[in-house]
Design a protein around this motif. Structure first.
Motif, PDB file in Angstrom:
ATOM      1  N   LEU A   1      -8.373  58.075 -83.035  1.00  0.00           N
ATOM      2  CA  LEU A   1      -9.690  57.871 -83.646  1.00  0.00           C
ATOM      3  C   LEU A   1     -10.276  59.187 -84.149  1.00  0.00           C
ATOM      4  O   LEU A   1     -10.869  59.243 -85.229  1.00  0.00           O
ATOM      5  CB  LEU A   1     -10.643  57.198 -82.653  1.00  0.00           C
ATOM      6  N   VAL A   2     -10.113  60.240 -83.371  1.00  0.00           N
ATOM      7  CA  VAL A   2     -10.644  61.542 -83.772  1.00  0.00           C
ATOM      8  C   VAL A   2      -9.873  62.108 -84.963  1.00  0.00           C
ATOM      9  O   VAL A   2     -10.463  62.683 -85.872  1.00  0.00           O
ATOM     10  CB  VAL A   2     -10.594  62.532 -82.573  1.00  0.00           C
ATOM     11  N   LYS A   3      -8.554  61.916 -84.956  1.00  0.00           N
ATOM     12  CA  LYS A   3      -7.690  62.500 -85.988  1.00  0.00           C
ATOM     13  C   LYS A   3      -7.294  61.503 -87.072  1.00  0.00           C
ATOM     14  O   LYS A   3      -6.296  61.709 -87.752  1.00  0.00           O
ATOM     15  CB  LYS A   3      -6.407  63.057 -85.339  1.00  0.00           C
ATOM     16  N   ARG A   4      -8.054  60.451 -87.247  1.00  0.00           N
ATOM     17  CA  ARG A   4      -7.673  59.409 -88.199  1.00  0.00           C
ATOM     18  C   ARG A   4      -7.505  59.925 -89.615  1.00  0.00           C
ATOM     19  O   ARG A   4      -6.789  59.330 -90.406  1.00  0.00           O
ATOM     20  CB  ARG A   4      -8.646  58.244 -88.137  1.00  0.00           C
TER      21      ARG A   4
ATOM     22  N   ARG B   1       3.072  53.770 -91.761  1.00  0.00           N
ATOM     23  CA  ARG B   1       3.170  53.058 -90.489  1.00  0.00           C
ATOM     24  C   ARG B   1       2.236  53.666 -89.456  1.00  0.00           C
ATOM     25  O   ARG B   1       2.441  54.780 -88.997  1.00  0.00           O
ATOM     26  CB  ARG B   1       4.603  53.100 -89.970  1.00  0.00           C
ATOM     27  N   LEU B   2       1.224  52.917 -89.072  1.00  0.00           N
ATOM     28  CA  LEU B   2       0.295  53.371 -88.048  1.00  0.00           C
ATOM     29  C   LEU B   2       0.995  53.451 -86.693  1.00  0.00           C
ATOM     30  O   LEU B   2       0.714  54.354 -85.897  1.00  0.00           O
ATOM     31  CB  LEU B   2      -0.914  52.433 -87.959  1.00  0.00           C
ATOM     32  N   ASP B   3       1.931  52.535 -86.416  1.00  0.00           N
ATOM     33  CA  ASP B   3       2.592  52.545 -85.113  1.00  0.00           C
ATOM     34  C   ASP B   3       3.404  53.820 -84.913  1.00  0.00           C
ATOM     35  O   ASP B   3       3.321  54.449 -83.858  1.00  0.00           O
ATOM     36  CB  ASP B   3       3.449  51.296 -84.902  1.00  0.00           C
ATOM     37  N   SER B   4       4.149  54.242 -85.910  1.00  0.00           N
ATOM     38  CA  SER B   4       4.930  55.483 -85.781  1.00  0.00           C
ATOM     39  C   SER B   4       4.017  56.677 -85.572  1.00  0.00           C
ATOM     40  O   SER B   4       4.306  57.561 -84.767  1.00  0.00           O
ATOM     41  CB  SER B   4       5.796  55.700 -87.020  1.00  0.00           C
TER      42      SER B   4
ATOM     43  N   PHE C   1      -8.487  50.352 -90.119  1.00  0.00           N
ATOM     44  CA  PHE C   1      -7.799  51.287 -89.225  1.00  0.00           C
ATOM     45  C   PHE C   1      -8.017  50.885 -87.766  1.00  0.00           C
ATOM     46  O   PHE C   1      -7.062  50.801 -86.981  1.00  0.00           O
ATOM     47  CB  PHE C   1      -8.315  52.712 -89.468  1.00  0.00           C
ATOM     48  N   GLN C   2      -9.248  50.642 -87.393  1.00  0.00           N
ATOM     49  CA  GLN C   2      -9.565  50.270 -86.013  1.00  0.00           C
ATOM     50  C   GLN C   2      -8.931  48.931 -85.644  1.00  0.00           C
ATOM     51  O   GLN C   2      -8.429  48.766 -84.526  1.00  0.00           O
ATOM     52  CB  GLN C   2     -11.082  50.218 -85.821  1.00  0.00           C
ATOM     53  N   THR C   3      -8.935  47.993 -86.559  1.00  0.00           N
ATOM     54  CA  THR C   3      -8.328  46.688 -86.304  1.00  0.00           C
ATOM     55  C   THR C   3      -6.834  46.830 -86.046  1.00  0.00           C
ATOM     56  O   THR C   3      -6.298  46.255 -85.099  1.00  0.00           O
ATOM     57  CB  THR C   3      -8.563  45.737 -87.493  1.00  0.00           C
ATOM     58  N   GLU C   4      -6.151  47.613 -86.880  1.00  0.00           N
ATOM     59  CA  GLU C   4      -4.712  47.829 -86.691  1.00  0.00           C
ATOM     60  C   GLU C   4      -4.442  48.545 -85.371  1.00  0.00           C
ATOM     61  O   GLU C   4      -3.466  48.243 -84.684  1.00  0.00           O
ATOM     62  CB  GLU C   4      -4.131  48.644 -87.840  1.00  0.00           C
TER      63      GLU C   4
ATOM     64  N   GLN D   1      -4.677  46.078 -82.558  1.00  0.00           N
ATOM     65  CA  GLN D   1      -3.492  45.217 -82.547  1.00  0.00           C
ATOM     66  C   GLN D   1      -2.266  45.950 -82.009  1.00  0.00           C
ATOM     67  O   GLN D   1      -1.347  45.335 -81.482  1.00  0.00           O
ATOM     68  CB  GLN D   1      -3.202  44.689 -83.955  1.00  0.00           C
ATOM     69  N   LEU D   2      -2.265  47.256 -82.106  1.00  0.00           N
ATOM     70  CA  LEU D   2      -1.153  48.080 -81.639  1.00  0.00           C
ATOM     71  C   LEU D   2      -1.208  48.345 -80.129  1.00  0.00           C
ATOM     72  O   LEU D   2      -0.216  48.769 -79.535  1.00  0.00           O
ATOM     73  CB  LEU D   2      -1.163  49.405 -82.419  1.00  0.00           C
ATOM     74  N   LEU D   3      -2.325  48.060 -79.490  1.00  0.00           N
ATOM     75  CA  LEU D   3      -2.506  48.377 -78.070  1.00  0.00           C
ATOM     76  C   LEU D   3      -1.403  47.834 -77.148  1.00  0.00           C
ATOM     77  O   LEU D   3      -0.922  48.575 -76.284  1.00  0.00           O
ATOM     78  CB  LEU D   3      -3.880  47.914 -77.579  1.00  0.00           C
TER      79      LEU D   3
END
Length: 167
Positions: free
Chosen positions: A41-44, A52-55, A4-7, A10-12
């Protein structure tokens, strides 16, 4: 770091790009990205792995932007507005003079769009989301997104043509 953190890292760049399109200043854009990452991060636990993490992150950013805009509207009646005479200067190391002028004109034209059109343009034209993905991020039907995008494109083309900016 976990997946999750890695993705999210990469989305930054995409989050920064969207925040610049949504916000009217670079400082606000940086704050919006930071708030989005903190909230993600808080609401992961609210994100479903395999989706889709980006959406999901763009939706968080949009909601934070709306909350911030409402807050600024309330405080804007009490506090002094930003200095409108502060120059908006491009980074000299990035491009030639004509290209910098065109880039500033495009940036100003995008920022001048109404919020609904600016968000549609940012998600689809700048960040490359599909119409369906952008509609989901904005919480509107695809037809509404398409209308906003068409009006935003037309306004941008007209504004830039009036300023002599070529494609």
């Amino acid at each position: 770091m976990d997946d999750f953190q890695t993705e999210l890292v990469q989305l930054l760049p995409r989050l920064r790009r969207f925040a610049r399109a949504v916000s009217r200043s670079d400082a606000d854009a940086q704050d919006l990205v930071q708030a989005t990452v903190e909230r993600a991060l808080v609401k992961r636990s609210g994100w479903t792995p395999g989706t889709r993490l980006d959406s999901w992150a763009f939706t968080i950013m949009r909601r934070l932007h709306i909350d911030d805009a409402r807050s600024k509207t309330r405080w804007g009646k009490v506090l002094t507005p930003e200095d409108e005479f502060t120059p908006n200067v491009a980074d000299a190391a990035q491009a030639g003079e004509a290209l910098r002028a065109d880039a500033l004109a495009v940036q100003a034209a995008v920022r001048a769009l109404p919020d609904d059109q600016r968000l549609a343009v940012a998600l689809v034209l700048i960040d490359g989301l599909s119409y369906a993905e952008a509609a989901a991020v904005l919480g509107v039907p695809a037809g509404t997104l398409t209308s906003r995008l068409v009006r935003g494109r037309q306004t941008l083309l007209q504004t830039l043509a009036e300023q002599g900016v070529t494609a």
